[in-house]
Design a protein around this motif. Structure first.
Motif, PDB file in Angstrom:
ATOM      1  N   ARG A  32      30.898  21.176  -3.869  1.00 48.51           N
ATOM      2  CA  ARG A  32      30.518  22.109  -2.808  1.00 48.51           C
ATOM      3  C   ARG A  32      29.514  23.121  -3.360  1.00 48.51           C
ATOM      4  O   ARG A  32      29.552  23.455  -4.538  1.00 48.51           O
ATOM      5  CB  ARG A  32      31.774  22.822  -2.321  1.00 48.51           C
ATOM      6  CG  ARG A  32      31.592  23.954  -1.355  1.00 48.51           C
ATOM      7  CD  ARG A  32      32.933  24.609  -1.046  1.00 48.51           C
ATOM      8  NE  ARG A  32      33.846  23.668  -0.400  1.00 48.51           N
ATOM      9  CZ  ARG A  32      35.120  23.517  -0.780  1.00 48.51           C
ATOM     10  NH1 ARG A  32      35.614  24.243  -1.761  1.00 48.51           N
ATOM     11  NH2 ARG A  32      35.893  22.653  -0.145  1.00 48.51           N
ATOM     12  N   THR A  33      28.625  23.620  -2.501  1.00 45.76           N
ATOM     13  CA  THR A  33      27.750  24.733  -2.849  1.00 45.76           C
ATOM     14  C   THR A  33      27.914  25.817  -1.802  1.00 45.76           C
ATOM     15  O   THR A  33      28.056  25.519  -0.610  1.00 45.76           O
ATOM     16  CB  THR A  33      26.283  24.281  -2.931  1.00 45.76           C
ATOM     17  OG1 THR A  33      26.164  23.284  -3.955  1.00 45.76           O
ATOM     18  CG2 THR A  33      25.370  25.445  -3.285  1.00 45.76           C
ATOM     19  N   ALA A  48      28.895  31.482   3.362  1.00 46.30           N
ATOM     20  CA  ALA A  48      28.995  30.129   3.903  1.00 46.30           C
ATOM     21  C   ALA A  48      29.048  29.135   2.758  1.00 46.30           C
ATOM     22  O   ALA A  48      28.621  29.446   1.642  1.00 46.30           O
ATOM     23  CB  ALA A  48      27.806  29.815   4.808  1.00 46.30           C
ATOM     24  N   ALA A  49      29.569  27.953   3.037  1.00 47.97           N
ATOM     25  CA  ALA A  49      29.624  26.895   2.033  1.00 47.97           C
ATOM     26  C   ALA A  49      29.567  25.546   2.723  1.00 47.97           C
ATOM     27  O   ALA A  49      29.892  25.428   3.909  1.00 47.97           O
ATOM     28  CB  ALA A  49      30.887  27.011   1.189  1.00 47.97           C
ATOM     29  N   ILE A  50      29.156  24.540   1.950  1.00 49.10           N
ATOM     30  CA  ILE A  50      29.063  23.191   2.494  1.00 49.10           C
ATOM     31  C   ILE A  50      29.498  22.187   1.443  1.00 49.10           C
ATOM     32  O   ILE A  50      29.178  22.342   0.255  1.00 49.10           O
ATOM     33  CB  ILE A  50      27.620  22.891   2.980  1.00 49.10           C
ATOM     34  CG1 ILE A  50      27.558  21.549   3.691  1.00 49.10           C
ATOM     35  CG2 ILE A  50      26.612  22.967   1.840  1.00 49.10           C
ATOM     36  CD1 ILE A  50      26.254  21.348   4.478  1.00 49.10           C
ATOM     37  N   ILE A  78      20.296  23.247  -0.690  1.00 51.00           N
ATOM     38  CA  ILE A  78      20.991  23.695   0.513  1.00 51.00           C
ATOM     39  C   ILE A  78      20.193  24.832   1.133  1.00 51.00           C
ATOM     40  O   ILE A  78      19.429  25.516   0.454  1.00 51.00           O
ATOM     41  CB  ILE A  78      22.446  24.127   0.249  1.00 51.00           C
ATOM     42  CG1 ILE A  78      22.505  25.372  -0.620  1.00 51.00           C
ATOM     43  CG2 ILE A  78      23.254  23.005  -0.357  1.00 51.00           C
ATOM     44  CD1 ILE A  78      23.868  26.033  -0.614  1.00 51.00           C
ATOM     45  N   TYR A  79      20.392  24.992   2.416  1.00 55.03           N
ATOM     46  CA  TYR A  79      19.661  25.989   3.168  1.00 55.03           C
ATOM     47  C   TYR A  79      20.636  26.886   3.924  1.00 55.03           C
ATOM     48  O   TYR A  79      21.741  26.464   4.281  1.00 55.03           O
ATOM     49  CB  TYR A  79      18.727  25.306   4.181  1.00 55.03           C
ATOM     50  CG  TYR A  79      17.767  24.331   3.548  1.00 55.03           C
ATOM     51  CD1 TYR A  79      18.077  22.973   3.483  1.00 55.03           C
ATOM     52  CD2 TYR A  79      16.570  24.768   2.995  1.00 55.03           C
ATOM     53  CE1 TYR A  79      17.214  22.068   2.890  1.00 55.03           C
ATOM     54  CE2 TYR A  79      15.697  23.874   2.400  1.00 55.03           C
ATOM     55  CZ  TYR A  79      16.022  22.529   2.342  1.00 55.03           C
ATOM     56  OH  TYR A  79      15.165  21.645   1.737  1.00 55.03           O
ATOM     57  N   SER A  98      30.612  24.596  -6.771  1.00 57.54           N
ATOM     58  CA  SER A  98      32.016  24.413  -7.109  1.00 57.54           C
ATOM     59  C   SER A  98      32.251  22.937  -7.395  1.00 57.54           C
ATOM     60  O   SER A  98      31.753  22.073  -6.674  1.00 57.54           O
ATOM     61  CB  SER A  98      32.901  24.866  -5.942  1.00 57.54           C
ATOM     62  OG  SER A  98      34.253  24.579  -6.205  1.00 57.54           O
ATOM     63  N   ARG A  99      33.046  22.651  -8.427  1.00 51.63           N
ATOM     64  CA  ARG A  99      33.253  21.255  -8.821  1.00 51.63           C
ATOM     65  C   ARG A  99      34.489  20.638  -8.190  1.00 51.63           C
ATOM     66  O   ARG A  99      34.780  19.468  -8.413  1.00 51.63           O
ATOM     67  CB  ARG A  99      33.333  21.142 -10.339  1.00 51.63           C
ATOM     68  CG  ARG A  99      31.971  21.210 -11.001  1.00 51.63           C
ATOM     69  CD  ARG A  99      32.048  20.828 -12.464  1.00 51.63           C
ATOM     70  NE  ARG A  99      32.491  21.945 -13.274  1.00 51.63           N
ATOM     71  CZ  ARG A  99      32.666  21.861 -14.586  1.00 51.63           C
ATOM     72  NH1 ARG A  99      32.483  20.733 -15.215  1.00 51.63           N
ATOM     73  NH2 ARG A  99      33.052  22.916 -15.267  1.00 51.63           N
TER      74      ARG A  99
END
Length: 123
Positions: A32-33, A48-50, A78-79, A98-99
């Motif tokens: 995740r970023t 925010a995260a995706i 990412i945007y 995040s791993r």
């Protein structure tokens, strides 16, 4: 390799900006970023995260409906599209990765924080 955030600037209330976060060191272990922000005198807060696989997204209540996070798997970028900006959105915005499938809103699970990019919303 640290993540690099771009796209900040000065914008008027109600305006829009799009931030970019380049993650050249992303691997298959990158789950995740996320985007966080920090205003002077305040703690860093989740924005925010995706998830890279599946595209699930997460937003703080303060930006939900105004900000949209997206990813480009080919560009490893990412945007964060930010619309209807408010003075309280003024902060330095950071991205990090995040791993694992840990709590998406907690900064302690993220790493490779970059320098960030400043967003200033004038009233």
């Amino acid at each position: 390799v640290q993540l690099q955030a771009f796209g900040g600037g000065l914008v008027q209330v109600g305006g829009s900006l799009r931030l970019s976060c380049a993650d050249s060191g992303r691997t298959l272990n990158t789950f995740r970023t996320g985007w966080f922000r920090q205003a002077p005198g305040k703690e860093r807060e989740f924005v925010a995260a995706i998830n890279w696989s599946g595209g699930m997204t997460y937003y703080s209540d303060s930006v939900k409906g105004r900000f949209t996070i997206s990813s480009d798997n080919v560009k490893n970028t990412i945007y964060l599209q930010m619309n209807n900006l408010k003075p309280e959105d003024t902060a330095r915005y950071y991205c990090a990765r995040s791993r694992g499938n840990f709590q998406p809103t907690s900064a302690k699970w993220y790493e490779r924080w970059g320098q960030g990019t400043q967003v200033t919303v004038s009233s």
